[in-house]
Scaffold this active site. Sequence first.
Site, mmCIF file in Angstrom:
data_model
loop_
_atom_site.group_PDB
_atom_site.id
_atom_site.type_symbol
_atom_site.label_atom_id
_atom_site.label_comp_id
_atom_site.label_asym_id
_atom_site.label_seq_id
_atom_site.Cartn_x
_atom_site.Cartn_y
_atom_site.Cartn_z
ATOM 1 N N ALA A 19 0.806 -1.224 0.000
ATOM 2 C CA ALA A 19 0.000 0.000 0.000
ATOM 3 C C ALA A 19 0.838 1.273 0.000
ATOM 4 C CB ALA A 19 -0.927 0.000 1.205
ATOM 5 N N LYS B 125 -5.615 4.394 2.310
ATOM 6 C CA LYS B 125 -4.691 3.302 2.020
ATOM 7 C C LYS B 125 -5.018 2.781 0.620
ATOM 8 C CE LYS B 125 -3.025 -0.988 4.180
ATOM 9 N NZ LYS B 125 -3.199 -1.872 5.357
ATOM 10 N N ASP C 293 0.064 -9.004 15.182
ATOM 11 C CA ASP C 293 1.220 -8.239 14.700
ATOM 12 C C ASP C 293 1.353 -6.930 15.476
ATOM 13 O OD1 ASP C 293 3.486 -7.892 13.144
ATOM 14 O OD2 ASP C 293 2.415 -6.934 11.495
ATOM 15 N N ASP D 145 -3.428 -1.566 11.446
ATOM 16 C CA ASP D 145 -2.886 -2.586 10.557
ATOM 17 C C ASP D 145 -3.332 -3.990 10.962
ATOM 18 O OD1 ASP D 145 -1.539 -4.161 8.766
ATOM 19 O OD2 ASP D 145 0.331 -3.047 8.888
#
Length: 613
Positions: free
Chosen positions: A41, A58, A152, A170
């Site tokens: 992105a 994005k 993450d 994210d």
Amino acid sequence: MSTKDRIRTAASDSDADTYIVDPKTRKTYLKGQFLGKGGFARCYELMDMTTKEVFAGKIVSKSLLTKQHQKEKMSMEIAVHRSLNHENIVGFHGYFEDSESVYVLLEICRRRSLMELRKRRRVLAEAEVRYYMKQILLGCQYLHGVKVIHRDLKLGNIFLDDGLILKIGDFGLAAKINYEGERKRTLCGTPNYIAPEILNKKGHSYEVDLWSIGCIMYTLLVGKPPFETKSFEETYSRIKRNDYFIPPKVSPAAQSLIVRLLRSDPSERPATQTVLNDPFFSAGFAPTRLPLSCLTMAPRFYEKKTATSTSGLPPKPLSLVNKDGCGMVAGHLKRALSSATTTTTAVSVKPSSAPPLPPTATEFSPCTEPSDYFLSDLLCQLSDCLKKEPEKKSSKQWDEAEDPASQPIYWISKWVDYSDKYGLGYQLSDNSVGVLFNDNTRILLAADGENLHYIDRDGHEEFHMRSQRPEHLKKKVTLLNYYSDYMSDHLLKTGAAMGPKEGDEIARLPHLRSWFRTHNAIVLHLSLGILQINFFRDHTKIIVCPRMGAVSYIDEKSRFRTYRLSDVGQYGCSKELASRLDYGRVMVERLMGNAAAVKGPGKMVKEPEELIQ
């Protein structure tokens, strides 16, 4: 400059694709400032032309989503993120696609991520870590409550808005738990934050997020991740062995919580609510808000006043600037400033809206800076970049060096030189005002107009309220007021100002360490290590930040762009920027090698005329 104007300016510089249209709703978005890139992105400001609302857009090119698993991953990210709604989760505002790209509209977080915070600050005070950890845990608790594992969590995926409210973002690796006790088996995550059960392929669940939070806490307190090595293989080996070391500077309460979060056996890790109740959060001051200056300077935390406490550091005696009476000095300065040398710098920053902290009494510990205030780092970074002859590289790749996330928090937006009598006055980008006096003392007034920060010639710091300033600062505060009034009345500053912030009472601001003038420019060196050079002829400016390894270039059209110096060396830059970087390198050498020549304010330093073409 307003957000709307900044987007327009950025869009006018673009050759194509200025407007983006949702094919289904026919909504039109104005594509503005480039915000950064990552994975597949690229991110830009996108403004809804009807509502004028601004999002972080994005944009993922469909040419990069050629494989089925890539399309499924994108669909899962959107499906998970659109279902979430929490103060500590990046807001999801919609998505659409056209024949070329997929567009995801997200809440814009202008203060970037904890990754940039760590680069600027290196380590944080435990009070700050309590502030950030609580919000991470609340966001994570919400995720687990709706059966989502992030998988993450790391500094680069935790963002900050203008009020320094933390937002988890994210969700590219996020997963939904479909039934009680389900264990996921996908090998995923980021090496320094990945839990051992993922590496061992034993199945994993919510506990991997608590492991990552332990790694985040350690990194903020120590300055690097607990298992970091030079190779992924060794890092993974250390994670599996649970091999890490906590320095003794970390408090016992913080050490204890880190150990509990980094248990090898996931069943032994505490749940989010248990962590929120941990003694670490009551072991010391836990602020409810932080000032913007905390992104780059250690704050001064303090406890509420008691009958036995003091209200600040005791004032230290100093030589006053001038033997004249305060009224005579002020009157003379007011008349003389009209002929002083002045300039301005332009950029736009959106103000913060954080509520205030309660009144308190002083207790803080400034960060230890290198004795040369990063001059050696500046010289190495500039020299390494210029050795690669960036001006000779193809212009087709120049944009790859741009890195808006490395934009400086502070720079000098206005200055007035009256050093033949008193010193150099300046305004920082947040509207705070300072003076570097000829006797090498400094005084700063925060943007709230009340909090004073005084630094004597030996570097000792004092903090006072302007309305209650001690007698020994009376003359300097009067001079500061006149510098401030003059810059406000006579100097124009392009770009929206960052006004007073709640939390300013605990803020510590960067100050001007040294400066000198050449025939071509004024050279300004801030306590943060930042080197700023304003060129007289075309009003261009460079702001070089050694902590971020980046340069911001304000060109003759007042366009503000930031580049990583390592990327400039790799991808190249314009001849104009390269020549200014070379000029900066020479000026750093002057600052390092001729300290005596430039120590006195207002000194004119000779330079090779060929440096600026």
